[in-house]
Design a protein around this motif. Sequence first.
Motif, mmCIF file in Angstrom:
data_model
loop_
_atom_site.group_PDB
_atom_site.id
_atom_site.type_symbol
_atom_site.label_atom_id
_atom_site.label_comp_id
_atom_site.label_asym_id
_atom_site.label_seq_id
_atom_site.Cartn_x
_atom_site.Cartn_y
_atom_site.Cartn_z
ATOM 1 N N PRO A 198 -4.841 16.588 -12.871
ATOM 2 C CA PRO A 198 -3.715 16.143 -13.706
ATOM 3 C C PRO A 198 -3.646 16.806 -15.086
ATOM 4 O O PRO A 198 -2.740 16.490 -15.851
ATOM 5 N N THR A 199 -4.590 17.695 -15.427
ATOM 6 C CA THR A 199 -4.608 18.193 -16.811
ATOM 7 C C THR A 199 -3.770 19.475 -16.959
ATOM 8 O O THR A 199 -3.286 20.035 -15.976
ATOM 9 N N HIS A 200 -3.608 19.903 -18.223
ATOM 10 C CA HIS A 200 -2.716 21.025 -18.557
ATOM 11 C C HIS A 200 -3.087 22.311 -17.827
ATOM 12 O O HIS A 200 -2.253 23.189 -17.643
ATOM 13 N N ASP A 201 -4.378 22.469 -17.480
ATOM 14 C CA ASP A 201 -4.819 23.705 -16.829
ATOM 15 C C ASP A 201 -4.693 23.621 -15.305
ATOM 16 O O ASP A 201 -5.135 24.528 -14.595
ATOM 17 N N ASP A 202 -4.122 22.548 -14.795
ATOM 18 C CA ASP A 202 -3.923 22.389 -13.345
ATOM 19 C C ASP A 202 -2.485 22.730 -13.005
ATOM 20 O O ASP A 202 -1.607 21.866 -13.038
ATOM 21 N N GLY A 258 -1.413 9.723 -16.391
ATOM 22 C CA GLY A 258 -2.193 10.922 -16.056
ATOM 23 C C GLY A 258 -2.606 10.919 -14.592
ATOM 24 O O GLY A 258 -2.429 11.900 -13.866
ATOM 25 N N HIS A 259 -3.159 9.795 -14.137
ATOM 26 C CA HIS A 259 -3.551 9.706 -12.723
ATOM 27 C C HIS A 259 -2.378 9.998 -11.798
ATOM 28 O O HIS A 259 -2.506 10.686 -10.784
ATOM 29 N N LEU A 271 0.017 11.898 -12.058
ATOM 30 C CA LEU A 271 0.373 13.321 -11.938
ATOM 31 C C LEU A 271 -0.254 13.950 -10.690
ATOM 32 O O LEU A 271 0.189 14.982 -10.211
#
Lengths: 242, 242
Positions: free
Chosen positions: A72-76, A111-112, A114
């Motif tokens: 879920p983070t920006h680098d995914d 977040g989850h 996402l």
Amino acid sequence: MKTAAALVIGNELLSGKIADQNLVVLARTLRAAGVLLRRANTILDELDVIAAEVRVLASTHDWLFTSGGVGPTHDDVTIEGVARAFDVPVVTSPILADLLRSHYGERLTEGHLLMARIPEGARLVSGESLVWPVVVMQNVWVLPGVPEIFQAKQPFIRAELTGGTPFVSFAVLTTLDEGQLKPMLDRVVDEHRDVAIGSYPRWSDPEYRTRLTFDGILEDQVRAARDAFAQSLPAGTIVRLE
Amino acid sequence: MKTAAALVIGNELLSGKIADQNLVVLARTLRAAGVLLRRANTILDELDVIAAEVRVLASTHDWLFTSGGVGPTHDDVTIEGVARAFDVPVVTSPILADLLRSHYGERLTEGHLLMARIPEGARLVSGESLVWPVVVMQNVWVLPGVPEIFQAKQPFIRAELTGGTPFVSFAVLTTLDEGQLKPMLDRVVDEHRDVAIGSYPRWSDPEYRTRLTFDGILEDQVRAARDAFAQSLPAGTIVRLE
């Protein structure tokens, strides 16, 4: 024979933080399924590069397997990259959203959620033993980079990739070095064109100096090449047949 | 910043026989030299594919490093592939031929002498501690696939790739999962655009749940991003700063 490519995604692999563990696992799955893995491109977490690679690799191979970039983070950005490659939007899968809700319960964050994003039109491949399905967009399998999870998805790939003939592999281990064995090897290579023959020198191994491998689809053919090579070696130079 | 690509050559890597050990070694050398490794393509022992890849990767990066396919047997076609990429013939290097003659003495075969082949115009990079030089064709370093030898060549790459600023890397290990830490992380990503930030979940690790990495060229900048993120986390959720 069906062909495949792998797209390994992650800055951590190109910055020397960790060594990839997934390619060899995927390669073995595909060997057992009789699918020829032709290349693996390792790239950074860059949306435009992922999209361009997926577009090219998916259209030039029967299957493409991506590894990494699905959290879920920006680098995914793998899901978005695959969606862009197929010119579709990213949508939320109700099935995945439900799975996340029942897993996290009251702790669920935006977040989850996402992690429920998929390219529009993707299907979910699951099975009894698999809590979290695999996202498959046309011929592209989107796999997570975490090695334990990547490994856990392999049986589902194997179950879908039916119809191929598994590769078989034999080997000769010898005390000769490559310069010495080359004339005998060249003859066998010439006479067994349907067998893929490889030669791998060992460095400071007390047991043997070179491993010759013989790979193919037809076991008799592969074994015949291996045996022809073994019989051409001088007495006492074979350590072991495999 | 200078850029680099890697071309990892060998059927054994794509058939699941072995896992590559060289990419992470090269990646660390390049990080220390301040060179950005942008991609690594792993391909089969196929002359035309090697030539095509070398042509593209060498012309789109400052440096290209190949791994594998440099012995004397039929499956060693990297030298020929590099030569073809630069439209030059393969020639025998008198220096390498002399080294082979003095190493093998009376045992020297025509097979051994094939290891003296280089693309015409290539230079040999050597040093006091290096018996066998590295072949470098313009901006392409041709490295052997055997991990021990690949590793031994790294100091010579490092010695030639001067002038860059080494990357620095810091990290935060936390008990939060990616879904929980995402809002804090997104803020730091937004405010520290010159720092490459990565998020790596652990699977069933009792110590921590996510490792956040902060990479860049300017140490103060990288450290500031790491510290800003750490300070934004709730009390008691940081396991360690690195």
